[in-house]
Design an enzyme around this catalytic site. Structure first.
Site, short mmCIF file in Angstrom:
data_model
loop_
_atom_site.label_atom_id
_atom_site.label_comp_id
_atom_site.label_asym_id
_atom_site.label_seq_id
_atom_site.Cartn_x
_atom_site.Cartn_y
_atom_site.Cartn_z
N ARG A 155 24.04 17.51 -3.74
CA ARG A 155 24.66 18.83 -3.57
C ARG A 155 25.93 18.94 -4.39
O ARG A 155 26.79 18.07 -4.34
CB ARG A 155 24.98 19.07 -2.09
CG ARG A 155 23.72 19.08 -1.23
CD ARG A 155 23.97 19.48 0.18
NE ARG A 155 22.76 19.28 0.97
CZ ARG A 155 22.66 19.50 2.28
NH1 ARG A 155 23.71 19.93 2.94
NH2 ARG A 155 21.52 19.29 2.91
N ARG A 204 31.52 14.56 3.04
CA ARG A 204 31.03 15.56 2.08
C ARG A 204 30.89 14.92 0.70
O ARG A 204 31.81 14.93 -0.10
CB ARG A 204 32.00 16.75 2.04
CG ARG A 204 31.38 18.06 1.58
CD ARG A 204 32.41 19.17 1.62
NE ARG A 204 32.80 19.51 2.96
CZ ARG A 204 32.12 20.36 3.75
NH1 ARG A 204 31.03 20.94 3.31
NH2 ARG A 204 32.54 20.63 4.97
N GLU A 249 29.91 18.16 12.42
CA GLU A 249 28.46 18.35 12.30
C GLU A 249 27.78 17.10 11.74
O GLU A 249 28.23 16.52 10.76
CB GLU A 249 28.18 19.54 11.37
CG GLU A 249 26.70 19.84 11.22
CD GLU A 249 26.34 20.44 9.87
OE1 GLU A 249 25.26 20.13 9.37
OE2 GLU A 249 27.17 21.21 9.32
N SER A 281 21.89 19.79 11.77
CA SER A 281 21.72 21.23 11.93
C SER A 281 20.24 21.45 12.17
O SER A 281 19.43 21.06 11.34
CB SER A 281 22.16 21.91 10.64
OG SER A 281 22.74 23.14 10.91
N ARG A 338 27.25 10.21 7.48
CA ARG A 338 28.11 10.70 8.57
C ARG A 338 27.92 9.84 9.82
O ARG A 338 28.86 9.66 10.60
CB ARG A 338 27.78 12.17 8.88
CG ARG A 338 28.21 13.10 7.75
CD ARG A 338 28.03 14.58 8.09
NE ARG A 338 28.51 15.39 6.97
CZ ARG A 338 28.88 16.66 7.07
NH1 ARG A 338 28.83 17.27 8.23
NH2 ARG A 338 29.30 17.33 6.01
#
Length: 428
Positions: free
Chosen positions: A263, A278, A350, A353, A392
């Site tokens: 990403r 991230r 988070e 999701s 994460r």
């Protein structure tokens, strides 16, 4: 290829506009309506001309049978044929413009989704586990990663720039252990079929799942090719049945895959620049479901529980929130975020999701099912969720299981995957 059902949009312009307003986004509904009506008129005109051509053709045949002159009728038919060709071109043009507008329209939110501005309006559904109380200064996972000599950002930056990491020794083993643990849980206990998928896909594949054209700036395109690197295995797993008609007996279908994810993180400058939260490249275990419209919301609940089960077994405190209209993803009708407790940040972050995309992706990718041999094919509902984002999870383990001496305990459920290791000790 429809995104939202085009007819639904035309007949429910107010509801679609309200959905855009609730999501704090825009769409060109005025032009959509004009183009939709123009296309309808053009199609009607073409159909009338085709009917005229058919009757003239019949007249020409009758004249020829009677050995009479048909030149005038043939000339008339050529004119009609030219007009049909011209109108067909206009229809294609109108269709293309209509599709371009429709491709940028988000999914309709489910009625149960709370209307809100942003992440501050996401209601909490439930919590599991109590955050640990520490009687020593809490270290952030990036500092622990360095002192334990298991994460190396400096050398990764030397090779790749910011937002990349080298995992080393027991750090690399921990990442691999988590991937195997998650896949084993999903396949052996939760009924998913394990897949290994391509990491590069076509533009059409990303359009089917809704990443393109809207989120092009978040994609990595491979230079001088038509390939893009996948941002998640949701893309490859959902497209696995693109263009197919499934039987109702096959549903629900559950797939899981571990992939690297890529990403660009456009628009996230200055956010989470340190650590594993991230990254431009990270590992994730993804879960994807194909379900009937009647069962998809039940499947969303069980999908979310499947993600939570990973955290329960790892003994990581977490909570589940419902995303409001201002925070929900483009293709989702309803989303639950599972957030893990991060002691050093003193907040929940988070880690998964879980979304019901209803028929949004199925329309774009033409994925259908048949209830029986006689029934008309219908669009399936697709769902996806992280099970979990692996980096994460590593960050959460490092922070939640740290000890006063700088060591980190390994959760019991992971120890068999770590060759029996119980602790990661700092390098003296």
């Amino acid at each position: 290829m429809d995104m939202l059902d085009l007819r639904f949009v035309r007949e429910n312009l107010e509801a679609v506009q309200q959905n855009l307003d609730n999501r704090h986004t825009t769409g060109d509904l005025e032009n959509f309506a004009k183009l939709y009506d123009l296309r309808k008129d053009l199609i009607q005109e073409v159909e009338q001309l085709k009917a005229q051509r058919n009757s003239v053709t019949a007249e020409i045949s009758a004249l020829k049978r009677n050995k009479e002159n048909a030149d005038d009728k043939i000339a008339e038919m050529q004119k009609v044929g030219d007009k049909i060709a011209e109108l067909d071109g206009k229809i294609r043009e109108t269709e293309s413009s209509l599709q371009n507008i429709a491709l940028m329209l988000p999914n309709m939110c489910d009625a149960s989704v709370p209307v809100g501005e942003d992440e501050n309006d996401n209601p909490e559904m439930r919590r599991w586990g109590k955050p640990r109380e520490f009687d020593f200064p809490i270290q952030a996972h990036w500092d622990l990663g360095e002192s334990l000599d298991i994460l190396d950002w400096e050398r990764a930056a030397k090779e790749s720039g910011a937002r990349f990491t080298f995992y080393k020794g027991l750090g690399a083993r921990l990442e691999r252990a988590l991937i195997n643990f998650m896949l084993d849980l999903h396949t052996e206990q939760q009924g998913y079929t394990e897949m290994m998928t391509p990491y590069m896909v076509t533009r059409q594949t990303l359009t089917n799942t809704g990443q393109l054209p809207k989120f092009a700036e978040d994609m990595y395109k491979v230079e001088n090719t038509e390939y893009f690197l996948i941002p998640t295995a949701e893309v490859t797993l959902t497209n696995f049945h693109a263009g197919e008609i499934l039987s109702i007996d096959e549903l629900p279908k559950y797939y899981t895959a571990f992939t690297a994810c890529f990403r660009a993180e456009a628009g996230s400058a200055g956010r989470d620049t340190r650590g594993l939260i991230r990254q431009h490249q990270f590992n994730k275990v993804e879960m994807v479901k194909f379900a009937t419209p009647e069962t998809s919301y039940q499947e969303l609940e069980s999908l979310t529980d499947n993600a939570e089960e990973v955290l329960r077994l790892l003994e990581l405190p977490h909570r589940v929130i419902t995303l409001c209209t201002g925070d929900i993803g483009f293709g989702s009708a309803k989303t639950y975020d599972v957030e893990v407790w991060m002691p050093a940040q003193d907040c929940y972050r988070e880690i998964s999701s879980c979304s019901n995309m209803t028929d949004f992706q199925a329309r774009r990718g033409n994925i259908k099912f048949r209830r029986d041999a006689k029934s008309k094919p219908e669009f399936v509902h697709t769902l996806n969720g992280s099970g979990l984002a692996v980096g994460r999870t590593v960050a959460a383990i490092l922070e939640n299981f740290q000890e006063a001496d700088g060591s980190v305990r390994i959760p019991k459920v992971l120890q068999p995957y770590m060759g029996g290791a119980e602790v990661i000790k700092p390098v003296k």
